[in-house]
Design a protein around this motif. Structure first.
Motif, PDB file in Angstrom:
ATOM      1  N   ILE A 303      76.159  89.121  13.456  1.00 42.80           N
ATOM      2  CA  ILE A 303      76.057  88.615  14.614  1.00 42.80           C
ATOM      3  C   ILE A 303      76.909  87.210  14.432  1.00 42.80           C
ATOM      4  O   ILE A 303      76.857  86.438  13.507  1.00 42.80           O
ATOM      5  N   GLU A 304      77.640  86.899  15.570  1.00 41.76           N
ATOM      6  CA  GLU A 304      78.368  85.603  15.425  1.00 41.76           C
ATOM      7  C   GLU A 304      77.895  84.502  16.472  1.00 41.76           C
ATOM      8  O   GLU A 304      77.364  84.820  17.531  1.00 41.76           O
ATOM      9  N   LEU A 305      77.849  83.185  15.869  1.00 39.42           N
ATOM     10  CA  LEU A 305      77.323  82.249  16.659  1.00 39.42           C
ATOM     11  C   LEU A 305      78.196  81.078  16.254  1.00 39.42           C
ATOM     12  O   LEU A 305      78.964  80.842  15.562  1.00 39.42           O
ATOM     13  N   THR A 306      78.276  80.238  17.356  1.00 43.54           N
ATOM     14  CA  THR A 306      78.991  78.982  17.397  1.00 43.54           C
ATOM     15  C   THR A 306      77.980  77.752  16.992  1.00 43.54           C
ATOM     16  O   THR A 306      76.955  77.569  17.651  1.00 43.54           O
ATOM     17  N   VAL A 307      78.080  76.965  16.013  1.00 47.18           N
ATOM     18  CA  VAL A 307      77.111  76.083  15.440  1.00 47.18           C
ATOM     19  C   VAL A 307      77.194  74.899  16.466  1.00 47.18           C
ATOM     20  O   VAL A 307      78.059  74.272  16.612  1.00 47.18           O
ATOM     21  N   VAL A 308      75.863  74.609  16.830  1.00 43.37           N
ATOM     22  CA  VAL A 308      75.512  73.570  17.517  1.00 43.37           C
ATOM     23  C   VAL A 308      74.785  72.249  16.790  1.00 43.37           C
ATOM     24  O   VAL A 308      75.349  71.240  17.060  1.00 43.37           O
ATOM     25  N   ALA A 309      74.082  72.564  15.818  1.00 37.95           N
ATOM     26  CA  ALA A 309      73.565  71.661  14.727  1.00 37.95           C
ATOM     27  C   ALA A 309      73.266  72.449  13.670  1.00 37.95           C
ATOM     28  O   ALA A 309      72.675  73.594  13.701  1.00 37.95           O
ATOM     29  N   VAL A 310      73.024  71.524  12.588  1.00 38.84           N
ATOM     30  CA  VAL A 310      72.468  72.188  11.382  1.00 38.84           C
ATOM     31  C   VAL A 310      71.244  71.016  10.854  1.00 38.84           C
ATOM     32  O   VAL A 310      71.745  69.798  10.552  1.00 38.84           O
ATOM     33  N   GLU A 311      70.131  71.314  10.876  1.00 37.05           N
ATOM     34  CA  GLU A 311      69.071  70.390  10.554  1.00 37.05           C
ATOM     35  C   GLU A 311      68.753  70.791   8.772  1.00 37.05           C
ATOM     36  O   GLU A 311      67.927  71.767   8.610  1.00 37.05           O
ATOM     37  N   ALA A 312      69.144  69.910   8.162  1.00 39.90           N
ATOM     38  CA  ALA A 312      68.868  69.754   6.686  1.00 39.90           C
ATOM     39  C   ALA A 312      67.380  69.525   6.248  1.00 39.90           C
ATOM     40  O   ALA A 312      67.017  68.298   6.507  1.00 39.90           O
ATOM     41  N   LEU A 313      66.634  70.204   5.911  1.00 39.80           N
ATOM     42  CA  LEU A 313      65.104  69.983   5.658  1.00 39.80           C
ATOM     43  C   LEU A 313      64.786  69.977   4.062  1.00 39.80           C
ATOM     44  O   LEU A 313      63.631  69.657   3.864  1.00 39.80           O
ATOM     45  N   GLY A 314      65.758  70.040   3.486  1.00 38.96           N
ATOM     46  CA  GLY A 314      65.613  70.028   1.958  1.00 38.96           C
ATOM     47  C   GLY A 314      65.326  71.474   1.275  1.00 38.96           C
ATOM     48  O   GLY A 314      66.126  71.976   0.489  1.00 38.96           O
ATOM     49  N   VAL A 315      64.278  72.036   1.729  1.00 36.28           N
ATOM     50  CA  VAL A 315      63.845  73.352   1.084  1.00 36.28           C
ATOM     51  C   VAL A 315      64.516  74.363   1.838  1.00 36.28           C
ATOM     52  O   VAL A 315      65.025  75.572   1.319  1.00 36.28           O
ATOM     53  N   GLU A 316      65.184  74.098   3.169  1.00 45.11           N
ATOM     54  CA  GLU A 316      65.973  74.945   3.986  1.00 45.11           C
ATOM     55  C   GLU A 316      66.653  74.445   5.018  1.00 45.11           C
ATOM     56  O   GLU A 316      66.335  73.225   5.130  1.00 45.11           O
ATOM     57  N   ASN A 317      67.593  75.013   5.598  1.00 49.69           N
ATOM     58  CA  ASN A 317      68.342  74.526   6.737  1.00 49.69           C
ATOM     59  C   ASN A 317      68.206  75.400   8.039  1.00 49.69           C
ATOM     60  O   ASN A 317      68.051  76.550   7.768  1.00 49.69           O
ATOM     61  N   ILE A 318      68.058  74.585   9.003  1.00 53.69           N
ATOM     62  CA  ILE A 318      67.889  75.242  10.357  1.00 53.69           C
ATOM     63  C   ILE A 318      68.971  75.281  11.130  1.00 53.69           C
ATOM     64  O   ILE A 318      69.786  73.928  11.170  1.00 53.69           O
ATOM     65  N   LEU A 319      69.635  76.232  11.429  1.00 60.26           N
ATOM     66  CA  LEU A 319      70.728  76.200  12.139  1.00 60.26           C
ATOM     67  C   LEU A 319      70.430  76.564  13.656  1.00 60.26           C
ATOM     68  O   LEU A 319      69.882  77.566  14.115  1.00 60.26           O
TER      69      LEU A 319
END
Length: 376
Positions: A303-319
Motif C-alpha cells: 500500500i502506498e502512503l504520503t507521509v504526513v507525520a512520524v511520531e517517534a515514541l522510542g519503542v516504536e514509530n507511529i506513521l
C-alpha cells in the motif's frame, strides 16, 4: 458470594433524559470487571447505582442473588473507592482506616488487627501515623483502598481511582490493583476511561456509550473482534483505521476492498462470510499494528502512503500517512523504531489483511466473520 446482576437497569432523570438505559449484565463472584467508556457514557452512574448512591429508575439489581434495588447503601456490604480518595485530612492514616469500623462499633483490638493486616498488604505499615498531606498520591490511594479492605466487603467498586496519578504512578498502581485482586479474591468493578487500564487489568470489560452497553467480553477478544466502529476506535491508541470503501466481487468468488489509493484482496478465510456484501459500500477497518514497513510475509499486500507525520515514541514509530489523492484519508501505522521517512515523501508499506474488519456504513455494526481469537 458476591455475584452482581443488573436486570434491565435504567436511570432516568426528572427531565426524561436517560443516563443509563436497560443494562443487562452479570458480574461473576470474584471477577475483576472494567467499565470503560468516554465521559458521560453512564459508567459512573451505573457504579453508583450498584453502590446505592443513585436510585434505580427501572429494573432490578441483585448482589449474591438477593435483590438490593431498594436496599440502603450501608446494608449492601460493598465498598466504594472514589477518584478523590475522600480522606479526612485531620486524621492519620490509622484513624482514616479505622473510622468506618469505629462507626459500626467494632472493638479497638479487632480494628487494630485489621489495620495492621491491611497496611502490610498495601505497604503502608510505616505510614500509619502520618496525615494525608504528608503522603504521595499513590500512598493516599492505598489508604483509600485500605479503608475499604478493613471492612471486608463482598465487592469493591472503584470509580476512576487512578486518574489523579501521574503516568508512572498510574502504571505502578495498575499492577498493585491486579495483585490485590488476586490476594483478596473479591469481586471488583473498576470504572475508567483509560484503554490501557481496561486491556491490562480486567477479566472482562464492559464498553459503554450514551448509557448503553455496546459490548462485553475478555479484553483481547473485544480488541480482536469489535462489535461496531465505536468499539473498534475506542479500545486502542492510535485507534483502528476506518476507511470508507467498496467491496468488489469477481467471477471466481474473490473479493477486494477498493477506493482511491486502496485495492486489497480479502483473505480466503473471509470470502464466504463477506460474500453477501459484494458490490456494496463498506467501512474497512484495520489496526495500525497490522501495517508493516517490511514484507516479512509474502501474503502481506503493498500500500502506498504520503507521509504526513512520524511520531517517534522510542519503542516504536507511529506513521500518519495520507491514502489516495482525489479522496485522501489519513491512516496510522505502528512501525519499528528504526523506520524513518521525511514528511511529504511516498512510502510503500505492507498490509496484513487477515485481521481486517468490515462494517456496515449505515448501522456501523461489524459484518460477521470467524473470530480471530476464540473464546476460552
Amino acid at each position: 458470594m458476591a455475584s452482581i446482576e443488573l436486570d434491565k437497569v435504567s436511570k432516568v432523570y426528572a427531565n426524561g433524559a436517560y443516563a443509563v438505559r436497560e443494562i443487562d449484565l452479570t458480574i461473576e463472584d470474584g471477577e475483576f470487571m472494567i467499565f470503560l467508556g468516554p465521559s458521560g457514557c453512564g459508567k459512573s452512574t451505573t457504579l453508583r447505582m450498584i453502590a446505592g448512591l443513585e436510585s434505580i429508575s427501572a429494573g432490578d439489581l441483585r448482589i449474591g442473588g438477593r435483590s438490593v434495588t431498594n436496599v440502603a447503601p450501608r446494608d449492601r456490604n460493598i465498598a466504594v473507592v472514589f477518584q478523590s480518595y475522600a480522606l479526612y485530612p485531620h486524621m492519620s492514616v490509622r484513624q482514616n482506616m479505622a473510622f468506618g469500623l469505629k462507626m459500626r462499633g467494632v472493638s479497638s483490638s479487632v480494628i487494630e488487627g485489621k489495620i495492621t493486616e491491611a497496611a502490610a498488604l498495601l505497604g503502608l505499615s510505616s505510614y500509619l501515623d502520618r496525615k494525608p498531606a504528608a503522603l504521595s498520591g499513590g500512598q493516599r490511594q492505598r489508604v483509600a483502598l485500605g479503608r475499604a479492605i478493613v471492612r471486608e466487603p463482598e465487592a469493591f467498586l472503584l470509580d476512576e481511582p487512578l486518574s489523579n496519578l501521574d503516568a508512572q504512578l498510574r502504571a505502578e498502581m495498575r499492577l498493585e490493583l491486579v495483585k490485590l485482586h488476586r490476594r483478596l479474591g473479591r469481586t471488583i468493578i473498576h470504572v475508567t476511561h483509560d484503554q490501557v487500564e481496561a486491556m491490562t487489568m480486567g477479566d472482562r470489560i464492559v464498553i459503554m456509550r450514551d448509557g448503553r452497553v455496546m459490548q462485553v467480553g475478555k479484553p483481547l477478544e473485544v480488541y480482536a473482534n469489535p462489535a461496531d466502529t465505536f468499539v473498534a476506535r475506542f479500545l486502542a491508541t492510535p485507534p483502528m483505521n476506518l476507511v470508507p470503501a467498496r467491496l468488489e466481487g469477481a467471477a471466481d468468488g474473490a473479493l477486494s476492498v477498493a477506493r482511491d489509493g486502496l485495492a486489497l484482496a480479502v483473505p480466503d478465510r473471509h470470502r464466504a462470510p463477506y460474500a453477501g456484501a459484494a458490490g456494496k459500500p463498506v467501512i474497512f477497518g484495520l489496526r495500525p499494528e497490522d501495517i508493516h514497513d517490511t514484507q516479512h510475509n509474502p501474503a502481506w499486500q503493498p500500500i502506498e502512503l504520503t507521509v504526513v507525520a512520524v511520531e517517534a515514541l522510542g519503542v516504536e514509530n507511529i506513521l500518519i500517512g495520507q491514502l489516495g489523492t482525489s479522496q485522501p484519508i489519513e491512516i496510522a501505522a505502528r512501525l519499528s523504531r528504526h523506520f524513518t521517512a521525511p514528511v511529504g515523501s511516498r512510502v510503500t508499506l505492507y498490509v496484513d489483511a487477515l485481521p481486517m474488519h468490515l462494517f456496515d456504513p449505515e448501522t456501523t455494526k461489524a459484518l460477521p466473520r470467524p473470530p480471530l481469537l476464540a473464546a476460552a
